[in-house]
Write an enzyme that holds these catalytic residues in place. Sequence first.
Site, PDB file in Angstrom:
ATOM      1  N   LYS A   1       2.031  12.327   8.600  1.00  0.00           N
ATOM      2  CA  LYS A   1       3.392  11.799   8.369  1.00  0.00           C
ATOM      3  C   LYS A   1       4.243  12.142   9.586  1.00  0.00           C
ATOM      4  CE  LYS A   1       6.608  11.288   4.524  1.00  0.00           C
ATOM      5  NZ  LYS A   1       6.551   9.835   4.434  1.00  0.00           N
TER       6      LYS A   1
ATOM      7  N   ARG B   1       0.328  18.713   3.048  1.00  0.00           N
ATOM      8  CA  ARG B   1       0.301  17.536   3.928  1.00  0.00           C
ATOM      9  C   ARG B   1       1.068  17.799   5.216  1.00  0.00           C
ATOM     10  NH1 ARG B   1       2.066  11.995   1.302  1.00  0.00           N
ATOM     11  NH2 ARG B   1       4.119  12.840   1.666  1.00  0.00           N
TER      12      ARG B   1
ATOM     13  N   GLU C   1      -1.568  -0.177   4.482  1.00  0.00           N
ATOM     14  CA  GLU C   1      -0.435   0.389   3.744  1.00  0.00           C
ATOM     15  C   GLU C   1       0.641  -0.647   3.488  1.00  0.00           C
ATOM     16  OE1 GLU C   1       0.708   4.133   3.314  1.00  0.00           O
ATOM     17  OE2 GLU C   1       0.031   4.853   5.253  1.00  0.00           O
TER      18      GLU C   1
HETATM   19  N1  PLP Z   1       2.703   5.734   2.892  1.00  0.00           N
HETATM   20  C1  PLP Z   1       3.666   5.935   3.788  1.00  0.00           C
HETATM   21  C2  PLP Z   1       3.533   5.339   5.142  1.00  0.00           C
HETATM   22  C3  PLP Z   1       4.781   6.726   3.441  1.00  0.00           C
HETATM   23  O1  PLP Z   1       5.767   6.930   4.306  1.00  0.00           O
HETATM   24  C4  PLP Z   1       4.862   7.284   2.154  1.00  0.00           C
HETATM   25  C5  PLP Z   1       5.971   8.139   1.784  1.00  0.00           C
HETATM   26  O2  PLP Z   1       5.904   9.328   1.782  1.00  0.00           O
HETATM   27  C6  PLP Z   1       3.815   7.029   1.261  1.00  0.00           C
HETATM   28  C7  PLP Z   1       2.754   6.248   1.661  1.00  0.00           C
HETATM   29  C8  PLP Z   1       3.831   7.609  -0.112  1.00  0.00           C
HETATM   30  O3  PLP Z   1       3.491   8.965  -0.108  1.00  0.00           O
HETATM   31  P1  PLP Z   1       4.034   9.933  -1.223  1.00  0.00           P
HETATM   32  O4  PLP Z   1       3.594   9.362  -2.523  1.00  0.00           O
HETATM   33  O5  PLP Z   1       3.390  11.234  -0.953  1.00  0.00           O
HETATM   34  O6  PLP Z   1       5.495   9.959  -1.088  1.00  0.00           O
HETATM   35  C1  COI Z   2       8.933   8.839   1.068  1.00  0.00           C
HETATM   36  O1  COI Z   2       8.519   8.108   0.179  1.00  0.00           O
HETATM   37  O2  COI Z   2       9.329   9.990   0.845  1.00  0.00           O
HETATM   38  C2  COI Z   2       8.969   8.417   2.450  1.00  0.00           C
HETATM   39  O3  COI Z   2       8.960   9.247   3.294  1.00  0.00           O
HETATM   40  C3  COI Z   2       9.005   6.998   2.713  1.00  0.00           C
HETATM   41  C4  COI Z   2      10.052   6.542   3.693  1.00  0.00           C
HETATM   42  C5  COI Z   2      11.446   6.672   3.205  1.00  0.00           C
HETATM   43  C6  COI Z   2       9.822   7.043   5.064  1.00  0.00           C
END
Ligand code: PLP
Ligand code: COI
Length: 338
Positions: free
Chosen positions: A183, A80, A219
């Site tokens: 991200k 990612r 989201e």
């Molecule tokens: N959506 C957003 C905007 C986020 O910042 C995060 C955090 O990483 C997620 C979703 C969840 O992603 P992940 O499950 O890969 O941490």
């Molecule tokens: C995460 O879940 O790792 C995120 O990056 C979410 C947030 C703290 C920015």
Amino acid sequence: MNTIDWKSLPFGYVKTDYNVRSYFKNGQWSPLEVSSDENLNIHMASTCLHYGQEAFEGMKAFRGKDGKIRLFRPDENGKRLELSAKGVMMQPVPIDLFVEACKKVIKLNERFVPPYGEGASLYLRPMLIGVGPQVGVKASAEYMFVVFATPVGPYFKEGFKPIKVQIVRDFDRAAPLGTGLFKVGGNYASSLVAIDRGHKEGFSSVLFLDAKEKKYIDEAGPANFFGIKNNTYVTPDSHTILRSITNMSLRDLAADMGMKVETRQVPVEELGTFEEAGACGTAAVISPIGSITDRETGKVYEYCKDGKAGKVCTQFYERLRGIQEGEIDDKFGWNVVV
Ligand code: PLP
Ligand code: COI
């Protein structure tokens, strides 16, 4: 030694011993460097400071009952970060270097990996920034990749308890053909005012809608949204949503538990048909949603009327944590033992 009260750790920054760094210069990445400095010394004309050439990741390492430390799906975070890097024209970090850096930062900060059973973990924050000087709107030729670690507790103060969420219609997190799926810092900057207002109005998080039609769920703040009904796991699909690795894992767990899985547009009205709803992410883990209030219309969608997490959210939470802490067979091969 540590004097950390693991049980009451918030999701915040705690200084640890070391971070690791690599620099991209003259067309190549340097070997990893270990640093105990919390500061970065960068040029004031760095593209990350002016033109948002910045991307980050978030992952967690857990200490199991068996004493081993497990990192959850770092290869997926590496992929990612590569996608995010390309999205804002940065030099991608090779996946091997990414995973090596994550393992190294955990080993170097092992005394900060919370003990088993304290409800805490070691959060890793890999970041990639453009550090070459530019004044015109152009990509940098030089990049810095840094991974730091910090022990954390639950993201939402409720822990694994239902949270209150607010639908906002007067802010967009990401443009329809913009950077929502990457991200990158800009997406978070554009969510800050809405999230802060939501907090002041008594909500743990906000639910953004699609920016074009304001018809579909996008989201849940820093987490993906999912709803459960008729033995089906439903989660929104759109170009603007971050591809959550937790969500990806829950889809596999749901299918493994005999549920149907649907990844598609989720109209706002459908919120009224779900038996359970939740937000998922590395930081948010699985946060059951107790209610969703539409700020503009005043309509409230309620779940968990008894104040407790629903059955499916609880099963997801227990299975995911069980795998991450090494108590349940990791049949999907998600963990990397450090
Ligand atoms: N959506 C957003 C905007 C986020 O910042 C995060 C955090 O990483 C997620 C979703 C969840 O992603 P992940 O499950 O890969 O941490
Ligand atoms: C995460 O879940 O790792 C995120 O990056 C979410 C947030 C703290 C920015």
